[in-house]
Every structure is written in C-alpha cells, then in structure tokens.
Design an enzyme around this catalytic site. Structure first.
Site, PDB file in Angstrom:
ATOM      1  N   GLY A  58       0.815  -1.213   0.000  1.00 35.60           N
ATOM      2  CA  GLY A  58       0.000   0.000   0.000  1.00 35.60           C
ATOM      3  C   GLY A  58       0.849   1.264   0.000  1.00 35.60           C
ATOM      4  N   SER A 100       6.948   4.193   4.168  1.00 33.72           N
ATOM      5  CA  SER A 100       6.385   3.018   4.843  1.00 33.72           C
ATOM      6  C   SER A 100       5.443   3.502   5.932  1.00 33.72           C
ATOM      7  CB  SER A 100       7.491   2.168   5.468  1.00 33.72           C
ATOM      8  OG  SER A 100       6.909   1.204   6.335  1.00 33.72           O
ATOM      9  N   THR A 105       8.716  -2.029   7.726  1.00 30.08           N
ATOM     10  CA  THR A 105       8.701  -3.020   6.649  1.00 30.08           C
ATOM     11  C   THR A 105      10.127  -3.392   6.248  1.00 30.08           C
ATOM     12  OG1 THR A 105       6.545  -2.292   5.919  1.00 30.08           O
ATOM     13  CG2 THR A 105       7.878  -3.410   4.271  1.00 30.08           C
ATOM     14  N   GLU A 237      -6.803  -6.942  -1.340  1.00 27.48           N
ATOM     15  CA  GLU A 237      -6.703  -6.784   0.120  1.00 27.48           C
ATOM     16  C   GLU A 237      -8.054  -6.495   0.790  1.00 27.48           C
ATOM     17  OE1 GLU A 237      -2.912  -4.898   1.690  1.00 27.48           O
ATOM     18  OE2 GLU A 237      -2.817  -4.307  -0.407  1.00 27.48           O
ATOM     19  N   HIS A 253       1.228  -6.505 -26.900  1.00 27.17           N
ATOM     20  CA  HIS A 253       2.395  -7.150 -27.509  1.00 27.17           C
ATOM     21  C   HIS A 253       2.680  -8.523 -26.921  1.00 27.17           C
ATOM     22  CE1 HIS A 253       3.397  -3.469 -29.693  1.00 27.17           C
ATOM     23  NE2 HIS A 253       2.871  -2.880 -28.637  1.00 27.17           N
ATOM     24  N   LYS A 348       4.328 -11.866   7.600  1.00 26.67           N
ATOM     25  CA  LYS A 348       5.248 -10.946   8.282  1.00 26.67           C
ATOM     26  C   LYS A 348       5.702 -11.541   9.619  1.00 26.67           C
ATOM     27  CE  LYS A 348       3.785  -6.542   6.256  1.00 26.67           C
ATOM     28  NZ  LYS A 348       3.323  -5.172   6.432  1.00 26.67           N
TER      29      LYS A 348
END
Ligand code: F6R
Length: 352
Positions: A58, A100, A105, A237, A253, A348
């Site tokens: 995000g 962040s 993070t 999310e 393409h 995490k």
C-alpha cells in the site's frame, strides 16, 4: 450473497471501519497537502541527479502514482523500488524517499539503510517505527503521518506527501488548486457511491456484483496504469479476491496472444479498461480493437471513463476512489471484514 442494499448490517461485517477510511480519503489528501507546506527540506536537496522511492504494498502505491504523475515534468528519472536491493546508481546526488506507513517493513528498511550508507539525500514518510529512527540517525527530515488505519487506507497521506516532496523540488507540476479540486470531486463522487445509494444507481455496487464470480483484470495506460494497479491491490486486500492489473499499450504485444487457454478461466475473466481523457488517443483505438478480440474469445469486458473536467491528479484520485468503493463492496458481498489481511500478517510474523 449479501444484499448490498441492506446497509444496516454493514457495521457487523466492516468491524474496523474501512468505509469511514475510504470516505476520509479526500480529507487525508487536503490535510497532508496543508501539512506539507511547513515541511522543510534541506537546502542542498535541490541538486539531484535522480529520485528513488522505496516502499512495499500500500505504501509503494503512493510512489507509483507520484512517479506516473511526474513522468512528463520531472527533469530527473524517478524510480520506485519495491525489493531488497537499491539500483547501483544511488549515491550522494540521489533523493531517496523511504515510504512506509508502519515504518517497520523489512524490505524498505534494508534499502533505506543502504541508501544512508551510500550518502543519498534521505526523506522518510511514515507513522514512525524503525524508518523514522534510521532517518533521525542520518539527520534526515521525517514527515510523520498522523492517521490510524491500515497502510492501504492511508493512501491520501502516502501519495500526497510524496507529491509534496517532489513539488518542493520542482519535479512535479501541480496547479495551486489541484489538490482541493480533487478533494471536491471525490466528495461529489462519494455521494453517488455510498451505501445508502441503491445498487441500480450505484456504479461501485454494480461493478462489485459484476466482478463477484470473475477474475478481474484491470488495465490502464499512462497515469491510469498505477491506478489500475491500485484497483487490483484493493480488490486483493479489501475484497479478498484474486485480481491482476495490466498496462497499455504493452499488453497488446504479449498478453493478447495468451487469450486462448485455459478456456474455463477465460469464461471467468472480466477485463476492465480504465480510460483517461489525458491518454494518447492511440490507446483508445487499441482498447476498441482489443474489445473485439475479447468478445470473439468470449471474455467479458467493460471500459470506464469518468471524463471529468478536472486536472490529471483529480482524474487519478477520483478513479482510485471508485476502485476503493468497489473493493469495499466486494468484501461486503462475501460477508468478510474488508480490513483484515490475515495472510499478509501471518507472513510478516513468520519472517520476523
Ligand atoms: C496493508 C497494506 C500492505 C502494506 C505493506 C507494507 O494494509 O496495504 O500492502 O502496505 O505490507 O507495509 P507498510 O506500508 O507499513 O510499509
């Protein structure tokens, strides 16, 4: 399937007020722009060869949007890094923006520290956390976000703060009323998308229902490419729904050639082109031709174009706003709390 017009039930599903955060997006943008007026950048930051924005998820979206908006005005290259590694060119003439929301993070901290060691000019945009500490150690300015939500729900701060930094360095060309105009248009759109507006008049509810049993693929060109990406991440999310985004004209393409198998998946696919009145006319022509190919292959598609009278920024933000509402209703349809992202939190935790 939950009936989107039975709005009394919303609070039972939306336990952490995602709707309120979506509704507050125009306020976030205006507040942040106001706060950025007094945000001081060191005088030596004006001499730059390039800009690198660090962020994940995000937070990274704020960087992608700013990069796209500055594409035609910035005198120096702007890159967004969402990985563990910095490009080799980062050095004392690089502005590195650490973006962040949580400030904790892993990937962003790794690259931000490395940028400090390479003597880059650092700025941090965060609620605090480790990122703010690293920035303070390097005596770098920190813009502190004062807003409690999920990172993705604080996009108004994450995006506008990057714009604030870039505009102080003359890297993005914003009219003095662009932010206010965007907020006004977003508030106007909210009155048409809020839960009390019944499905038959509510574009966000209609789109959520259309995508409910489909695999949405959102496509955009130029400034709408990161907007399409934001739609995708919000559908993932908030909506807890598999979705992808694509960029025009590139998809012409390669991706087009793959529209043959697997057939069952093609039947489940829904392509949504997001148009911009600022994009190259050739992309519209391409979209129409792709539309013919999709029809032939039995793939459902639509084109949306909000065609507002406003500036590029407002067009981006208003289109993002529609996507945020769509993702919200996709969660409500499934009776799932739009805020929770258990898998992201699990991952995490396992890594820490
Ligand atoms: C959660 C979300 C995530 C985070 C990402 C990085 O709402 O949007 O994509 O943004 O995990 O975390 P932050 O933004 O705190 O650096």
């Amino acid at each position: 399937m939950t009936n989107l017009d039975q709005i009394n039930n919303l609070e039972h599903v939306d336990k952490q007020s995602m709707l309120r955060h979506i509704q507050e997006l125009p306020d976030q943008i205006e507040n942040c722009w106001e706060e950025m007026k007094s945000f001081v950048m060191p005088a030596n930051y004006i001499k730059l060869s390039n800009v690198v924005i660090l962020g994940m998820g995000g937070s990274a979206v704020g960087g992608f949007l700013a990069k796209a908006l500055a594409f035609s005005t910035s005198k120096v290259p702007i890159e967004v890094v969402n990985s563990y590694h910095l490009p080799n060119y980062v050095g004392p003439e690089t502005l590195v923006i650490g973006l962040s929301y949580s400030g904790n993070t892993e990937e962003t901290l790794t690259t931000f520290r490395e940028a400090g060691k390479k003597k880059a000019k650092l700025v941090a945009i965060t609620m605090g956390g480790e990122l703010a500490s690293i920035a303070s150690n390097f005596k770098a300015p920190v813009y502190t976000i004062n807003y409690g939500s999920q990172p993705r729900a604080a996009l108004g701060y994450l995006f506008t703060a990057v714009l604030g930094v870039l505009s102080k360095l003359d890297l993005v060309d914003l009219g003095k009323d662009d932010v206010r105009e965007s907020a006004v248009l977003m508030r106007g759109l909210a009155t048409k998308l809020n839960p009390e507006v019944p499905t038959y008049q509510n574009e966000a509810k209609k789109l959520a229902i259309t995508m409910e049993d489909k695999l949405p693929i959102i496509a955009g060109a130029g400034v709408m490419a990161p907007v399409a990406y934001r739609w995708r991440t919000q559908i993932n999310e908030n909506g807890k729904h598999l979705a992808y985004s694509l960029e025009l004209p590139e998809l012409c393409h390669n991706w087009l050639a793959g529209l043959k198998v697997p057939q069952p998946l093609l039947k489940q696919t829904y392509v949504l082109f997001i148009q911009s009145k600022h994009e190259n006319e050739r992309n519209r022509i391409r979209q129409n031709i792709i539309g013919q190919i999709l029809r032939k292959q039995g793939v459902k598609y639509d084109i949306i174009s909000l065609q507002l009278s406003g500036c590029v920024l407002s067009e981006m933000l208003v289109t993002i706003y529609l996507g945020d509402y769509v993702s919200y209703y996709m969660a409500i349809l499934k009776d799932i709390d739009p805020t929770k992202v258990e898998e992201i939190e699990y991952l995490k935790k396992q890594l820490s």
